[in-house]
Write a protein that holds these residues in place. Sequence first.
Motif, PDB file in Angstrom:
ATOM      1  N   ALA A  69      16.647 -37.474 -21.549  1.00  0.00           N
ATOM      2  CA  ALA A  69      17.091 -36.079 -21.429  1.00  0.00           C
ATOM      3  C   ALA A  69      16.030 -35.191 -20.786  1.00  0.00           C
ATOM      4  O   ALA A  69      16.184 -33.969 -20.760  1.00  0.00           O
ATOM      5  CB  ALA A  69      17.461 -35.527 -22.803  1.00  0.00           C
ATOM      6  N   THR A  70      14.968 -35.779 -20.232  1.00  0.00           N
ATOM      7  CA  THR A  70      13.882 -35.007 -19.638  1.00  0.00           C
ATOM      8  C   THR A  70      13.674 -35.399 -18.179  1.00  0.00           C
ATOM      9  O   THR A  70      14.372 -36.252 -17.629  1.00  0.00           O
ATOM     10  CB  THR A  70      12.558 -35.221 -20.402  1.00  0.00           C
ATOM     11  N   ASP A  71      12.654 -34.794 -17.573  1.00  0.00           N
ATOM     12  CA  ASP A  71      12.278 -35.106 -16.193  1.00  0.00           C
ATOM     13  C   ASP A  71      11.456 -36.383 -16.091  1.00  0.00           C
ATOM     14  O   ASP A  71      11.079 -36.788 -14.991  1.00  0.00           O
ATOM     15  CB  ASP A  71      11.499 -33.934 -15.587  1.00  0.00           C
ATOM     16  N   ASN A  72      11.176 -37.032 -17.208  1.00  0.00           N
ATOM     17  CA  ASN A  72      10.396 -38.273 -17.183  1.00  0.00           C
ATOM     18  C   ASN A  72      11.175 -39.449 -16.618  1.00  0.00           C
ATOM     19  O   ASN A  72      10.637 -40.254 -15.865  1.00  0.00           O
ATOM     20  CB  ASN A  72       9.935 -38.650 -18.603  1.00  0.00           C
ATOM     21  N   THR A  73      12.438 -39.562 -17.022  1.00  0.00           N
ATOM     22  CA  THR A  73      13.185 -40.775 -16.705  1.00  0.00           C
ATOM     23  C   THR A  73      14.611 -40.461 -16.265  1.00  0.00           C
ATOM     24  O   THR A  73      15.102 -39.349 -16.448  1.00  0.00           O
ATOM     25  CB  THR A  73      13.238 -41.733 -17.922  1.00  0.00           C
ATOM     26  N   GLU A  74      15.261 -41.477 -15.703  1.00  0.00           N
ATOM     27  CA  GLU A  74      16.635 -41.355 -15.245  1.00  0.00           C
ATOM     28  C   GLU A  74      17.313 -42.716 -15.364  1.00  0.00           C
ATOM     29  O   GLU A  74      16.669 -43.726 -15.642  1.00  0.00           O
ATOM     30  CB  GLU A  74      16.668 -40.878 -13.793  1.00  0.00           C
ATOM     31  N   ILE A  75      18.625 -42.729 -15.129  1.00  0.00           N
ATOM     32  CA  ILE A  75      19.386 -43.976 -15.152  1.00  0.00           C
ATOM     33  C   ILE A  75      19.412 -44.577 -13.753  1.00  0.00           C
ATOM     34  O   ILE A  75      19.685 -43.882 -12.770  1.00  0.00           O
ATOM     35  CB  ILE A  75      20.830 -43.739 -15.631  1.00  0.00           C
ATOM     36  N   GLN A  76      19.125 -45.867 -13.678  1.00  0.00           N
ATOM     37  CA  GLN A  76      19.229 -46.581 -12.413  1.00  0.00           C
ATOM     38  C   GLN A  76      20.488 -47.454 -12.385  1.00  0.00           C
ATOM     39  O   GLN A  76      21.018 -47.771 -11.339  1.00  0.00           O
ATOM     40  CB  GLN A  76      17.982 -47.451 -12.229  1.00  0.00           C
ATOM     41  N   LEU A 439      12.680 -28.348 -16.810  1.00  0.00           N
ATOM     42  CA  LEU A 439      13.819 -29.212 -16.531  1.00  0.00           C
ATOM     43  C   LEU A 439      14.752 -28.604 -15.485  1.00  0.00           C
ATOM     44  O   LEU A 439      15.263 -29.319 -14.612  1.00  0.00           O
ATOM     45  CB  LEU A 439      14.576 -29.519 -17.819  1.00  0.00           C
ATOM     46  N   ASN A 440      14.967 -27.307 -15.526  1.00  0.00           N
ATOM     47  CA  ASN A 440      15.834 -26.682 -14.526  1.00  0.00           C
ATOM     48  C   ASN A 440      15.200 -26.729 -13.137  1.00  0.00           C
ATOM     49  O   ASN A 440      15.900 -26.900 -12.127  1.00  0.00           O
ATOM     50  CB  ASN A 440      16.163 -25.256 -14.929  1.00  0.00           C
ATOM     51  N   ALA A 441      13.873 -26.606 -13.082  1.00  0.00           N
ATOM     52  CA  ALA A 441      13.183 -26.752 -11.791  1.00  0.00           C
ATOM     53  C   ALA A 441      13.288 -28.184 -11.283  1.00  0.00           C
ATOM     54  O   ALA A 441      13.431 -28.427 -10.076  1.00  0.00           O
ATOM     55  CB  ALA A 441      11.718 -26.344 -11.929  1.00  0.00           C
ATOM     56  N   HIS A 442      13.238 -29.134 -12.199  1.00  0.00           N
ATOM     57  CA  HIS A 442      13.377 -30.548 -11.828  1.00  0.00           C
ATOM     58  C   HIS A 442      14.751 -30.809 -11.223  1.00  0.00           C
ATOM     59  O   HIS A 442      14.870 -31.441 -10.168  1.00  0.00           O
ATOM     60  CB  HIS A 442      13.162 -31.424 -13.060  1.00  0.00           C
ATOM     61  N   TYR A 443      15.798 -30.311 -11.869  1.00  0.00           N
ATOM     62  CA  TYR A 443      17.151 -30.506 -11.346  1.00  0.00           C
ATOM     63  C   TYR A 443      17.312 -29.822  -9.988  1.00  0.00           C
ATOM     64  O   TYR A 443      17.928 -30.366  -9.062  1.00  0.00           O
ATOM     65  CB  TYR A 443      18.190 -29.971 -12.326  1.00  0.00           C
ATOM     66  N   ALA A 444      16.757 -28.617  -9.869  1.00  0.00           N
ATOM     67  CA  ALA A 444      16.868 -27.881  -8.606  1.00  0.00           C
ATOM     68  C   ALA A 444      16.175 -28.640  -7.476  1.00  0.00           C
ATOM     69  O   ALA A 444      16.661 -28.649  -6.337  1.00  0.00           O
ATOM     70  CB  ALA A 444      16.276 -26.486  -8.760  1.00  0.00           C
ATOM     71  N   SER A 445      15.040 -29.276  -7.776  1.00  0.00           N
ATOM     72  CA  SER A 445      14.316 -30.022  -6.746  1.00  0.00           C
ATOM     73  C   SER A 445      15.107 -31.210  -6.224  1.00  0.00           C
ATOM     74  O   SER A 445      14.870 -31.704  -5.119  1.00  0.00           O
ATOM     75  CB  SER A 445      12.965 -30.503  -7.300  1.00  0.00           C
ATOM     76  N   LEU A 446      16.062 -31.682  -7.024  1.00  0.00           N
ATOM     77  CA  LEU A 446      16.913 -32.802  -6.639  1.00  0.00           C
ATOM     78  C   LEU A 446      18.275 -32.337  -6.129  1.00  0.00           C
ATOM     79  O   LEU A 446      19.166 -33.156  -5.879  1.00  0.00           O
ATOM     80  CB  LEU A 446      17.111 -33.734  -7.839  1.00  0.00           C
ATOM     81  N   ASN A 447      18.412 -31.004  -5.969  1.00  0.00           N
ATOM     82  CA  ASN A 447      19.680 -30.403  -5.532  1.00  0.00           C
ATOM     83  C   ASN A 447      20.832 -30.762  -6.464  1.00  0.00           C
ATOM     84  O   ASN A 447      21.977 -30.980  -6.024  1.00  0.00           O
ATOM     85  CB  ASN A 447      20.008 -30.835  -4.093  1.00  0.00           C
ATOM     86  N   LEU A 448      20.521 -30.806  -7.750  1.00  0.00           N
ATOM     87  CA  LEU A 448      21.530 -31.097  -8.765  1.00  0.00           C
ATOM     88  C   LEU A 448      21.937 -29.801  -9.456  1.00  0.00           C
ATOM     89  O   LEU A 448      21.128 -28.880  -9.609  1.00  0.00           O
ATOM     90  CB  LEU A 448      20.990 -32.089  -9.800  1.00  0.00           C
TER      91      LEU A 448
END
Length: 479
Positions: A69-76, A439-448
């Motif tokens: 649920a954080t900017d550390n990891t994601e689903i591959q 986290l919102n900055a992280h999502y924005a950087s990915l255009n999400l």
Amino acid sequence: MKKKLFFLLILATTVTSCKDFLALSPEYQISDQTFYKNQNDFETALVGVYSTFRGLFSSSTVLYMTELATDNTEIQWSSPSTNEMQMDQNAVTSTNGFIQGVWSTCLYTISRSNAIINRIDGANFDPATKDRIKGEAKFLRAYSYFYLVRLFGNVPLIDQEFSSPAQVAAADLSLKPSAQVYEVILKDLTEAETLLPAALNTDRTKASRSTVKAVLGKVYLTLKNYDQAATKLKEVIDAKQYSLVADYKTLFTNGNNNLSESIFEIEYVSGRSMGNNYSSLFTPAITSMAIFPNNLQGSGRIVPTKDLIRAYEPGDARKAVSVSDSVTLIGGKKSYSPYGLKFVDFKAIDLSDGSVTFTVLRYADVLLMYAEVLNEQGKPADALPYLNQVRKRANLPDLSGLSQAALRLAIEKERRVEFLFEGQRWFDLVRTGRAQAVLNAHYASLNLSFKVDDFELIFPIPQNEVDLNPAMVKQNPGY
């Protein structure tokens, strides 16, 4: 909810096996004629409490909530479950299986602890041993509440045993304010501190007095009670019972149990249905990779983000130990695919049965928490040496001359790379009030379009609990 909690709490008053539970006549009555009589009974019951708490990490539910649920990891993984996608996108609903898993595991641990705490004073065996067992039970109860209150906010407070459905029906199982829950946590931990022996327990899967002090320090820090946090954390440091291991890699590979840095850990054993699934979760879902015996395939469900990989400073020794940006394929070629290395058992012949111990709390955390406390007390110069102890182990240069604001960010960054995959990131961001900005900055950087709103700083109460008793359990606002 009472019906669900009744099943949970009655089950907790029995011995650890289902066979013993089913042998009760009637089933809901506590078998106090044959159990909870001597030291061995209570030691056996305590093993059951530790085993239940272990479920937070064995099933990895808490890691989905605190890492995915954080900017550390994601689903591959190309076909994630709805539960996984909700965590990855911060769009968690009240029917999510991970929140139900953490909720149930914590309440089960609490209720099993109650069975010991409420009965042990009446047993007749060595007082010092009784104190130790009671102290460990209080520690586990408090730690379970600590996970619940940080993740869900208001939660039930259960301090009694139930020997009949009528008792459950008459009990108050409503959600209590988080402030009241924290009072119970602090009371339990303070009492556990006096009950447990001062000598360090060489078995780090069990609590000792310093274990409790370290958790107390974390609780006080979470509550922004910096003076009390400083006292407890400094007591751990001054006791000199723990030290940083020289080689960071040894913390996360086979044979990592009972190291000098470990304060509290979960041990796993392969081949006995007592392993972990980190080797699958943290590694790529690539059929042709050759990093495990028999070229086993990972699941790629909790893998590092590019942003996390970029967070390591040049020369940081932790990077090569924690993450890899490419995987070796059959035939020797490399393919770009970020994945995690910590807690992965590269000797495993079953990726759901890894044997690497998971460290819930370690000394580096105490040092960085103490640095954070001193900085919040307006003493950045005093805080820097504790931060630099951790950086030195990572082969990084000392930081100096930082303002309070700059040191806050430095500690945040240090904690991120130091504790990747250890279930700290979500709690750190929420505690410091930085979750939404980061986290919102992280999502924005990915255009999400994903976003963390105010109400999403705590998770929803599992819908099952609300449905079973809506008069007593109100859903968290926003869900």
